[in-house]
Design a protein around this motif. Structure first.
Motif, PDB file in Angstrom:
ATOM      1  N   ILE A  90       0.846  -1.204   0.000  1.00  0.00           N
ATOM      2  CA  ILE A  90       0.000   0.000   0.000  1.00  0.00           C
ATOM      3  C   ILE A  90       0.880   1.253   0.000  1.00  0.00           C
ATOM      4  CG2 ILE A  90      -1.651   1.332   1.383  1.00  0.00           C
ATOM      5  CD1 ILE A  90      -2.763  -1.457   2.320  1.00  0.00           C
ATOM      6  N   MET A  91       1.904   1.256   0.877  1.00  0.00           N
ATOM      7  CA  MET A  91       2.789   2.430   0.980  1.00  0.00           C
ATOM      8  C   MET A  91       3.539   2.652  -0.326  1.00  0.00           C
ATOM      9  SD  MET A  91       3.513   4.758   3.028  1.00  0.00           S
ATOM     10  CE  MET A  91       4.703   6.020   3.376  1.00  0.00           C
ATOM     11  N   LYS A  97       2.635   6.551  -6.791  1.00  0.00           N
ATOM     12  CA  LYS A  97       1.559   7.206  -7.542  1.00  0.00           C
ATOM     13  C   LYS A  97       1.458   8.710  -7.244  1.00  0.00           C
ATOM     14  CE  LYS A  97      -3.090   6.049  -9.108  1.00  0.00           C
ATOM     15  NZ  LYS A  97      -4.244   5.172  -8.919  1.00  0.00           N
ATOM     16  N   TYR A  98       1.615   9.055  -5.988  1.00  0.00           N
ATOM     17  CA  TYR A  98       1.317  10.434  -5.603  1.00  0.00           C
ATOM     18  C   TYR A  98       2.526  11.311  -5.284  1.00  0.00           C
ATOM     19  CZ  TYR A  98      -3.412   8.593  -5.400  1.00  0.00           C
ATOM     20  OH  TYR A  98      -4.610   8.014  -5.732  1.00  0.00           O
ATOM     21  N   THR A  99       3.727  10.758  -5.339  1.00  0.00           N
ATOM     22  CA  THR A  99       4.906  11.608  -5.112  1.00  0.00           C
ATOM     23  C   THR A  99       5.862  11.463  -6.302  1.00  0.00           C
ATOM     24  OG1 THR A  99       6.352   9.970  -4.062  1.00  0.00           O
ATOM     25  CG2 THR A  99       4.748  11.065  -2.630  1.00  0.00           C
ATOM     26  N   ILE A 106      10.875   5.050  -2.991  1.00  0.00           N
ATOM     27  CA  ILE A 106       9.832   4.017  -3.019  1.00  0.00           C
ATOM     28  C   ILE A 106      10.292   2.790  -2.229  1.00  0.00           C
ATOM     29  CG2 ILE A 106       8.603   2.398  -4.542  1.00  0.00           C
ATOM     30  CD1 ILE A 106       8.734   4.632  -6.711  1.00  0.00           C
ATOM     31  N   SER A 107      11.533   2.386  -2.466  1.00  0.00           N
ATOM     32  CA  SER A 107      12.076   1.206  -1.799  1.00  0.00           C
ATOM     33  C   SER A 107      12.198   1.422  -0.294  1.00  0.00           C
ATOM     34  CB  SER A 107      13.452   0.871  -2.396  1.00  0.00           C
ATOM     35  OG  SER A 107      14.030  -0.201  -1.703  1.00  0.00           O
ATOM     36  N   ILE A 108      12.705   2.580   0.091  1.00  0.00           N
ATOM     37  CA  ILE A 108      12.901   2.866   1.527  1.00  0.00           C
ATOM     38  C   ILE A 108      11.559   2.895   2.253  1.00  0.00           C
ATOM     39  CG2 ILE A 108      13.585   4.684   3.161  1.00  0.00           C
ATOM     40  CD1 ILE A 108      15.905   5.324   1.160  1.00  0.00           C
ATOM     41  N   SER A 109      10.575   3.605   1.677  1.00  0.00           N
ATOM     42  CA  SER A 109       9.268   3.685   2.354  1.00  0.00           C
ATOM     43  C   SER A 109       8.617   2.302   2.443  1.00  0.00           C
ATOM     44  CB  SER A 109       8.348   4.683   1.641  1.00  0.00           C
ATOM     45  OG  SER A 109       8.274   4.375   0.274  1.00  0.00           O
ATOM     46  N   GLY A 110       8.754   1.512   1.407  1.00  0.00           N
ATOM     47  CA  GLY A 110       8.213   0.152   1.429  1.00  0.00           C
ATOM     48  C   GLY A 110       8.886  -0.707   2.478  1.00  0.00           C
ATOM     49  N   ALA A 111      10.217  -0.610   2.572  1.00  0.00           N
ATOM     50  CA  ALA A 111      10.972  -1.419   3.542  1.00  0.00           C
ATOM     51  C   ALA A 111      10.591  -1.055   4.974  1.00  0.00           C
ATOM     52  CB  ALA A 111      12.470  -1.224   3.330  1.00  0.00           C
ATOM     53  N   ILE A 112      10.433   0.241   5.222  1.00  0.00           N
ATOM     54  CA  ILE A 112      10.061   0.677   6.579  1.00  0.00           C
ATOM     55  C   ILE A 112       8.675   0.146   6.944  1.00  0.00           C
ATOM     56  CG2 ILE A 112       9.465   2.691   7.990  1.00  0.00           C
ATOM     57  CD1 ILE A 112      11.645   4.238   6.439  1.00  0.00           C
ATOM     58  N   LEU A 113       7.730   0.327   6.022  1.00  0.00           N
ATOM     59  CA  LEU A 113       6.353  -0.100   6.314  1.00  0.00           C
ATOM     60  C   LEU A 113       6.232  -1.624   6.390  1.00  0.00           C
ATOM     61  CD1 LEU A 113       3.663   1.561   6.675  1.00  0.00           C
ATOM     62  CD2 LEU A 113       5.691   2.853   6.072  1.00  0.00           C
TER      63      LEU A 113
ATOM     64  N   PHE B  13      13.433  13.717   1.454  1.00  0.00           N
ATOM     65  CA  PHE B  13      12.313  14.098   2.307  1.00  0.00           C
ATOM     66  C   PHE B  13      11.775  12.869   3.056  1.00  0.00           C
ATOM     67  CE2 PHE B  13       7.705  15.048   2.789  1.00  0.00           C
ATOM     68  CZ  PHE B  13       7.829  16.146   3.637  1.00  0.00           C
ATOM     69  N   ILE B  14      11.667  11.755   2.344  1.00  0.00           N
ATOM     70  CA  ILE B  14      11.179  10.507   2.965  1.00  0.00           C
ATOM     71  C   ILE B  14      12.132  10.055   4.078  1.00  0.00           C
ATOM     72  CG2 ILE B  14      10.837   8.009   2.526  1.00  0.00           C
ATOM     73  CD1 ILE B  14       9.693   8.870  -0.239  1.00  0.00           C
ATOM     74  N   VAL B  15      13.439  10.129   3.790  1.00  0.00           N
ATOM     75  CA  VAL B  15      14.434   9.713   4.788  1.00  0.00           C
ATOM     76  C   VAL B  15      14.383  10.649   5.998  1.00  0.00           C
ATOM     77  CG1 VAL B  15      16.910   9.440   5.240  1.00  0.00           C
ATOM     78  CG2 VAL B  15      15.952   8.634   3.088  1.00  0.00           C
ATOM     79  N   ILE B  16      14.204  11.964   5.738  1.00  0.00           N
ATOM     80  CA  ILE B  16      14.139  12.923   6.851  1.00  0.00           C
ATOM     81  C   ILE B  16      12.924  12.633   7.737  1.00  0.00           C
ATOM     82  CG2 ILE B  16      13.716  15.370   7.415  1.00  0.00           C
ATOM     83  CD1 ILE B  16      15.514  16.039   4.965  1.00  0.00           C
TER      84      ILE B  16
END
Lengths: 165, 138
Positions: A90-91, A97-99, A106-113, B13-16
């Motif tokens: 989802i993340m 899509k929106y950023t 994309i990879s970092i946000s997915g890995a965190i979530l 920004f995501i990392v911050i």
């Protein structure tokens, strides 16, 4: 989806199942106990890049389902995996899509979530909020492993021929 | 869909944001962790079976004969204001790999042995959250 694309999608799915099994068998010590590189998620990024959001959205769930059918079963590990995968998917879709984030964001946000989803499920299953103190470690490892996976995927995409025309 | 392969400002920004979340959690943790008399609860199969104190050095030994869900003997050690699982038998030894822990609210979960060691720390918040069942999933 053409037959050619379907076959390639199937190959990538099989590859991600194998990679997740290899990571399950061979523990690569990364930063904190339980933290993994997420090699299977790297394949997911390749799918996102070539096949788009529609096919990526099913990819992670199919991988977890196949892994469960083949070897891990539908026990606690399944629920932990599926929750992490769902949240990460989802993340990833939202960020893609929106950023204007690149493959790295994309990879970092997915890995965190992915890690966060797993911890939330552990907290629910074991009925303890104490596990949430692990979030700090998961975010740090998510940033590092997410970046590493994006680095690998970016260099792979640059070097290998287009798998989807 | 066009996804860039080159890093940009949005990635930063995501990392911050992620880093700020980490800092927030660390500050909250430090805020709630200010004493040396924290109670350590040892849970076995969903029940508190032993209580220790971070400021009193102690070695608690759990034998398989007395605790049949254990895979083998387990030793929990409190030393110099920290606690760790010194000896245990489990497939990947996560709980002993975690090493010494001293922060309030931290838990060392050893699911294969149905054991959880919790440094209690939120007992005065009025929130009712009892650490509960540890499943033996292996």
């Amino acid at each position: 989806m053409t037959t050619k694309m379907m076959v390639r999608y199937g190959f990538l799915l099989a590859l991600s199942v194998i990679l997740s099994y290899v990571e399950y068998l061979v523990e690569i010590p990364i930063l904190f106990p339980g933290a993994k590189l997420g090699l299977a998620n790297a394949v997911g990024l390749i799918v996102l890049y070539y096949f788009g959001i529609k096919y990526f959205s099913m990819f992670g769930i199919l991988r977890v389902l196949l892994s469960a059918i083949l070897w891990t079963g539908f026990g606690i590990n399944f629920f932990i995996s599926i929750s992490g995968t769902l949240l990460a998917t989802i993340m990833t879709i939202l960020v893609a899509k929106y950023t204007k984030a690149s493959i790295y964001g994309i990879s970092i946000s997915g890995a965190i979530l992915h890690g966060l989803g797993q911890v939330i499920m552990v907290a629910i299953l074991y009925q303890t909020l104490y596990m949430l103190t692990y979030v700090v470690f998961l975010i740090i490892s998510g940033i590092i492993t997410g970046y590493l996976m994006a680095l690998i995927v970016a260099s792979l995409i640059c070097r290998m021929p287009k798998i989807v025309n | 869909m066009d996804i860039s392969l080159k890093k940009n400002k949005t990635d930063l920004f995501i990392v911050i944001i992620a880093t700020l979340v980490v800092v927030f959690f660390v500050v909250i943790n430090l805020f709630y962790s200010n004493s040396n008399d924290n109670i350590i609860s040892v849970y076995y199969n969903n029940n508190v079976i032993h209580t220790m104190y971070l400021n009193i050095d102690e070695e608690y030994i759990m034998e398989k004969e007395s605790f049949p869900l254990l895979l083998d003997k387990m030793v929990i050690e409190v030393k110099d204001g920290r606690v760790r699982i010194k000896e245990e038998e489990s497939p990947k030894h996560y709980c002993s790999i975690m090493g010494y822990q001293s922060q309030k609210g931290t838990s060392i979960i050893c699911a294969p042995n149905s054991v959880m060691v919790v440094i209690e720390g939120y007992e005065d918040t009025g929130i009712d959250w009892t650490p509960g069942g540890v499943a033996n999933d292996n």
